[in-house]
Motif scaffolding. Structure first.
Motif, mmCIF file in Angstrom:
data_model
loop_
_atom_site.group_PDB
_atom_site.id
_atom_site.type_symbol
_atom_site.label_atom_id
_atom_site.label_comp_id
_atom_site.label_asym_id
_atom_site.label_seq_id
_atom_site.Cartn_x
_atom_site.Cartn_y
_atom_site.Cartn_z
ATOM 1 N N LYS A 103 0.839 -1.212 0.000
ATOM 2 C CA LYS A 103 0.000 0.000 0.000
ATOM 3 C C LYS A 103 0.872 1.260 0.000
ATOM 4 O O LYS A 103 0.566 2.230 -0.703
ATOM 5 N N GLU B 4 2.209 1.647 -3.385
ATOM 6 C CA GLU B 4 1.148 2.148 -4.246
ATOM 7 C C GLU B 4 0.884 3.631 -3.982
ATOM 8 O O GLU B 4 0.698 4.431 -4.907
ATOM 9 N N ARG C 196 3.752 5.527 -5.344
ATOM 10 C CA ARG C 196 3.642 5.557 -6.797
ATOM 11 C C ARG C 196 2.534 6.523 -7.236
ATOM 12 O O ARG C 196 2.720 7.327 -8.151
ATOM 13 N N SER C 197 1.373 6.445 -6.574
ATOM 14 C CA SER C 197 0.273 7.340 -6.951
ATOM 15 C C SER C 197 0.619 8.787 -6.609
ATOM 16 O O SER C 197 0.260 9.710 -7.341
#
Length: 199
Positions: free
Chosen positions: A33, A36, A39-40
């Motif tokens: 998470k 992620e 990355r986001s």
């Protein structure tokens, strides 16, 4: 110290192992998470930077284009204003030339009439004579004015008439206006021939 049975200890170890496995899985999920989210977040930042650059570029291009169109528009307006100004100047010049042409044709007509009158006997009403050459009394507006030197005087006559009767009628009008000394004279070639009968 309390005593723990081996079976309970094994159960406790199993529970600890399970909890550890669950914790490792949860930690793996948290790491995933976090990756992620990172990355986001990076994608969001990159997208924000790209969007910002796009907006700045669009704004710059729009401003540059507007500046060009404004300068082109201003140049076109200036050219148009210059064209309108020069058009107005040309119109004014044409109007001025027309006016001068009309004045010249009036002068030409006057001189043609005068040259014709010089060859014919005409009648005019003399209103005044002076010893001095006082040209300031001759008005440019009075085109039917004669200014003749009759030694030793300069005489001013009004009207150019073909017949003696027309001149006598005009003399009568001038006498009614206060020119009591007015008299009719005949002229040819710019010279007085004789003083005519006033009646």
């Amino acid at each position: 110290m309390p005593f723990i049975e081996e079976s309970d200890l094994l159960e406790l170890h199993k529970d600890i192992d399970k909890a550890q496995i669950i914790n490792e899985r949860l930690l793996d999920q948290i790491k995933i998470k976090n990756k992620e989210l990172k990355r986001s977040k990076v994608q969001r930042n990159v997208l924000a930077v790209i969007t910002g650059l796009f907006l700045v570029g669009t704004f710059g291009i729009t401003t540059y284009t507007a500046g060009l169109s404004t300068s082109n528009s201003l140049e076109n307006r200036n050219n148009l204003l210059v064209s309108i100004d020069s058009l107005e100047a040309h119109k004014a010049r044409i109007d001025n030339l027309r006016k001068q042409n009309e004045e010249l044709s009036l002068v030409k007509e006057f001189y043609l009439a005068k040259s014709f009158l010089d060859k014919e006997t005409i009648y005019s009403v003399q209103v005044k004579s002076f010893v001095d050459n006082n040209v300031t009394l001759a008005s440019e507006a009075l085109t039917n004015t004669l200014f003749v030197k009759t030694n030793p005087f300069y005489s001013y006559s009004l009207g150019n008439f073909e017949t003696l009767q027309e001149a006598q009628k005009f003399r009568k009008q001038l006498v009614n206006l206060g020119f009591n000394d007015a008299f009719v004279a005949s002229y040819k070639d710019g010279k007085r021939l004789q003083i005519e009968d006033p009646y």
